[in-house]
Structures are given as structure tokens and as C-alpha cells.
Design an enzyme around this catalytic site. Structure first.
Site, PDB file in Angstrom:
ATOM      1  CB  CYS A  62      -6.098  -0.145   0.592  1.00 34.66           C
ATOM      2  SG  CYS A  62      -4.297  -0.048   0.644  1.00 34.66           S
TER       3      CYS A  62
ATOM      4  CB  CYS B  74      -3.948   4.271   1.057  1.00 36.88           C
ATOM      5  SG  CYS B  74      -4.932   3.456  -0.210  1.00 36.88           S
TER       6      CYS B  74
ATOM      7  CB  CYS C 186      -1.190   2.556  -2.465  1.00 30.17           C
ATOM      8  SG  CYS C 186      -1.536   1.959  -0.823  1.00 30.17           S
TER       9      CYS C 186
END
Lengths: 259, 302
Positions: free
Chosen positions: B259, B262, B290
């Protein structure tokens, strides 16, 4: 051809749609490995008889007995729905006149053939695929067409694919409703040839509905002649075609072009 | 979706419009006898895991396909002390999620949240939250087409017979076809499962990534289909198996990327296109998960 015990027996089988049309009071025995043709004109009750025998439409009266693998020779009426459906997709085959009634047109040829194996628990993709390939070859379809949709096949190939789809579970009895009627003459001849070979190689019993006496002549050991819902004559095919006794059978036989 | 701020819960980045309980509506919008009828259907669904139970679907103040089934289920199980979370495509701040949350705040006066851990009821269509669910929580799924056998068999009478006799072999035709055409099982969402070793079930359009979360989950899973008027359920700690072949086992999606916001590698990622030159990045589909990870990384309390 005669074994000690019949594979299937019909006793005073009656199935009418309105009390009149359909089939009435039909009795016969079918022995393992035997091919029986049901001939007669349109509306004589041939297809109704086939549907009643295969329990697609339950009979109104009379009974159908079958020599099942698990329960022995039983009246189909005493089996429950689950047992009859299992019988229909393992020990029986049903070939429709129009291949698209018996095939899944939107999935590949291989999936069509392998479906019955998956239905009885086949869960190995590689094995399913090689069985499907084997049966295509056996039905004279190039295995390169394994992943093609049946809609891209010719009429004759579709009909052969439909038969392969039925034979993959090694049934002992196949019901066929006018299997060659929607094919042109040369394709018909090839399919009949193939069927005759399969029936003798696999020891299949078959009940074939047809209005074409040539089909009966080529395939059938015995023939039933139907008219207005009833069997008017039954016997060895050659006997019936060469020495018809009933007036209607005489009319049928004389209507074939003689060479 | 390009900046971390856009990923914060709605309550954090927009002044929350005060939603007050509208006394002109019965608690939960539906009348009491309708809610009781629905609860009866849900009890039956829980008693027979995976079995589709018909119910008398009501007209809801939103179109079919927007979650009428899920809303009716939520309305029938909602109590005044419940805390409701609604997610759409994994996100708490999409139109559908915001409006369903506002709807229940208005007609039931219940507390709403974006935090999975705080919620007692979570209504969803596409995702199961990444944060593990716990006992006592209820997931409510909005289901478009409840019948897993429909593509195989158009007749309702026939599909019911197939369920009754557990004739599910045909479902493998679809997986066979996937492997034949794509070399692998290409079905990625609404991936069919067998519940409690008996009924074939459609897990609504969740990605197959979430299928393992259904298996032996401590939370109760309820499914509502508004158009087709069916509910079904997976009770807590029930076995849920995804279909597969011996030589092509079930596997979930995997990504090469983490991601971008994050850094998570264990969550379901959406691919976002950032500009006209095709620059793209992967971000968590579960916005709450997140955001919590980002806050934790900044040293803030989640």
C-alpha cells in the site's frame, strides 16, 4: 443377445397428455447390449414413451423396471427422486434430437464432456481433461477442439459431442430421440456407422426413437411399431421390415423408396 | 484517493452534519411486524447455514441494487444500543456508505462509526474489513444475486431441487472453463463456497481474498437480497470452503506492491491511476484499516 435378466422392462405403461394422446399399455423387455428402435409416424406417441421410460415424465399407470447397480432389478417408482436423478446421469444417457438441447452451448466442448464426471465427484482437472480428450477422439472429433465452444461446431460434430457427453460415465442404457433427424444424409450415415460401432464395442443398450426405417434397419436388433399411442407390431427388425404383418407396418415399409 | 487526508474517516475531514432522530418514522424505518417477519426468516437462515430463506421484501427508499436487502436486514436486527458501520467498496466515505449511515442515524437514532472494532453491526457489499472480527459482531451483506446455481440453471424449481439433493457437481464446470480459457481459476469475486459441508452459497460480490475470512469467523454473517427477497446466513464458527480442483487449489489474490499510503502487504489493494500518463499506485481498499496504520506509524493513537 438374450441374458438371463432384462436390463429394463416396461409393463402396461401408460402416459397420456389429455387422456387420449400419448402412449398406452406398452409392455416390452430390453436386454443388456440390445438396441431397440421405436418407429411410427409423428404423433404416434414415440417420444412420450421415451420420456415415460426415462422418467422425465412419470407414467400414469403401469411400471418401468430397471436393473440398477445398487438396488438390483427394481420398479423405478419405488426409488426416490435423488436415486432416479443419479441413475439418469450415471447409468443412463439421453441424446436429444437437437444437440443444443443436450449441450451447454456457452462452455467449451471439454467442459461439456467432463460435466458428468464432475457431477459424480471428479475433482482432478488434469484427469477430467484427459477423459474429455479421449472421448472426443473416440467420437472422431479432433482433440484440438477441446477448448472450443460447441456453437463453433458443425451440426454433425455437435451431435457427436452430445453423445460423448453422455457416454463419459459408461452408461449401460442410452435413450435417443431422433438422433439423426436434423442432420443431412451423408452426416447421418457417418453417425449411424459410429453409433453401431460404439454399441457393439461398449455393450451399450439403446432405445432409439425414429421415424426413419433405415435407422432401424442399420442399428436395431428389435423394433416396436407404434400407431395412435399403441404398439401395433413388435419383433426382430429384419422380420418386421421384410415380412410386416400389421397393415400399418406394411404401409410404412412400402413407403420407403425401393432400389 | 491520492493524499492521506482523503483517507481519513468522514467525521474527521468534513464537519459532520448533525443527524437527529426523526420521530415520524418507526424505529429502524420498517414497521414492527415486518421486522418480526424478517427476524423469523433470519433465525431460520441461521439454523440452516447457507440455505436461502424467502422473505416478504418491502419497498425501501432507495433503488434495487443499492443495498435494499442489506438495509432491511440491518433494520430488523438494529437495537438502540447498536453501533453501525457501513462500507462500500471497502470505503467508509463513498456516497452509498455515507447515506446508509445517515439513514439509520435519522430513522433509528443509533450511533454510527467508521471503526471496525467499535461497531456491533457492519453493513457491507464488497468487503469484509481487514481488522479481525470478534464474537458479538454481525456482518450484513448486500447481495445482488443470491442463487449460486443461476448461471447453470435458469429454472428456480430446478435450482431448489439441486440444493435439496446437494447436486453441486455442475458448479465445477465454471471453474473447469476458467482453467481451460485462462490457465487458472479466473473467478475473482463472488467465488462460490460450501457452507457447513452442505449448502452451496454465493458470498455476495466480495473478492475471493475475503473468502477465508468467512471460514470459522467468530462473527455472525447475514446476507440479504432485496430484489430476489432472500436471506441466508453463516453462523459464527462455521466451516466455509471455497470450491477448487485437487490439482488447482483455491488461492487468494496477491500483489507485487505494498500500500502506497500505509505500507501494508497483507491487505486487499486497489490500483489507482493518478494521471493521464498512466502513473498508478496501490492503496488499501479498506480505508479504516489504512488510516489506523498511518496514524500508528505517526505515533498517534489510533
Amino acid at each position: 443377445m438374450t441374458a438371463a435378466r432384462p436390463l429394463l422392462s416396461a409393463r402396461t405403461l401408460t402416459r397420456t397428455w389429455d387422456g387420449v394422446h400419448g402412449c398406452r399399455d406398452v409392455s416390452f423387455d430390453l436386454y443388456p447390449g440390445e438396441v431397440l428402435c421405436i418407429v411410427g409416424e409423428s404423433g404416434s406417441g414415440k417420444s412420450t414413451l421415451l420420456q415415460a421410460l426415462s422418467w422425465q415424465t412419470p407414467p400414469e399407470s403401469g411400471s418401468v423396471w430397471y436393473d440398477t447397480r445398487e438396488h438390483g432389478f427394481v420398479d423405478l417408482a419405488i426409488l426416490d427422486d435423488a436415486q432416479r436423478r443419479l441413475l439418469a446421469r450415471t447409468d443412463w444417457g439421453y441424446v436429444y434430437q437437437h444437440a443444443r438441447d443436450g449441450l451447454r452451448m456457452h462452455v467449451s466442448a471439454g467442459a461439456n464432456v467432463a460435466e458428468r464426471l464432475m457431477a459424480v465427484g471428479g475433482r482432478h482437472y488434469g484427469q477430467l481433461r484427459s477423459s474429455a480428450s479421449h472421448w472426443l477422439q473416440r467420437m472422431e472429433i479432433d482433440p484440438i477442439r477441446l477448448d472450443d465452444a460447441p456453437s463453433s461446431f458443425s451440426g454433425g460434430m455437435q451431435q457427436r459431442l452430445q453423445i460423448a457427453r453422455n457416454l463419459v460415465t459408461h452408461p449401460r442404457l442410452v435413450f435417443m430421440d431422433e438422433p439423426t433427424a436434423s442432420l443431412d444424409v451423408s452426416v447421418q450415415a457417418r453417425l449411424l456407422d459410429l453409433l453401431r460401432g460404439l454399441v457393439s464395442d461398449l455393450g451399450l443398450a439403446a432405445i432409439v426413437v425414429t421415424h426413419d426405417l433405415a435407422v432401424a434397419r442399420l442399428l436395431a436388433h428389435r423394433t416396436l411399431v407404434m400407431r395412435a399411442g399403441q404398439v401395433v407390431e413388435a419383433g426382430l427388425t429384419d422380420q418386421i421390415l421384410d415380412d410386416p404383418q400389421h397393415a400399418y407396418t406394411q404401409l410404412l415399409v412400402s413407403s420407403i423408396l425401393q432400389h | 484517493m491520492t493524499s492521506p487526508t482523503a483517507h481519513r474517516p468522514t467525521t474527521a475531514n468534513s464537519p459532520p452534519a448533525p443527524v437527529v432522530r426523526d420521530p415520524n418514522y418507526n424505529f429502524g424505518y420498517l414497521d414492527e411486524s415486518t421486522k418480526r417477519m424478517l427476524r423469523r426468516a433470519l433465525l431460520k437462515a441461521v439454523a440452516i447455514p447457507g440455505y436461502q430463506v424467502p422473505f416478504g421484501g418491502r419497498e425501501m427508499p432507495l433503488p434495487y441494487g443499492w443495498g435494499t436487502g442489506g438495509i432491511q436486514v440491518t433494520a430488523s436486527i438494529l437495537g438502540p444500543d447498536d453501533v453501525l458501520k457501513v462500507i462500500d467498496q471497502g470505503s467508509d466515505d463513498t456516497t452509498n456508505a455515507v447515506n446508509i449511515r445517515r439513514f439509520f442515524a435519522r430513522v433509528a437514532g443509533v450511533a454510527t462509526t467508521t471503526r471496525t472494532r467499535e461497531a456491533t453491526i457492519i453493513q457491507s457489499r464488497h468487503r469484509i474489513p481487514e481488522s479481525p472480527l470478534r464474537e458479538g459482531q454481525i456482518m450484513v451483506f448486500q447481495v445482488p444475486i443470491p442463487e449460486p446455481l443461476r448461471w447453470l440453471e435458469p429454472s428456480e424449481a430446478e435450482t431448489r431441487t439441486m440444493h435439496a439433493l446437494a447436486e453441486y457437481g455442475g458448479m465445477h464446470v465454471k471453474l473447469y472453463e476458467d482453467i481451460a480459457q485462462h490457465g487458472r481459476i479466473a473467478t475473482t469475486y463472488d467465488y462460490p463456497v460450501i457452507v457447513n459441508g452442505r449448502y452451496m452459497m454465493r458470498p455476495s460480490p466480495i473478492p475471493k481474498f475475503d473468502n477465508p475470512k468467512l471460514d470459522m469467523s467468530p462473527a455472525l454473517m447475514l446476507f440479504g437480497a432485496g430484489r430476489e427477497k432472500r436471506v441466508y446466513a453463516v453462523p459464527p464458527y462455521t466451516r466455509v470452503e471455497s470450491l477448487d480442483f485437487d490439482d488447482h487449489p483455491f488461492a487468494v489474490e496477491q500483489w507485487d506492491a505494498a500500500c502506497a499510503l500505509c505500507g501494508a502487504r497483507d491487505s486487499y489493494l486497489d490500483e489507482i491511476i493518478l494521471d493521464d500518463r498512466g502513473t498508478r499506485q496501490h492503496v488499501c481498499s479498506d480505508t479504516e484499516y489504512c488510516t489506523e496504520r498511518q496514524l500508528a506509524a505517526q505515533g498517534g493513537k489510533p
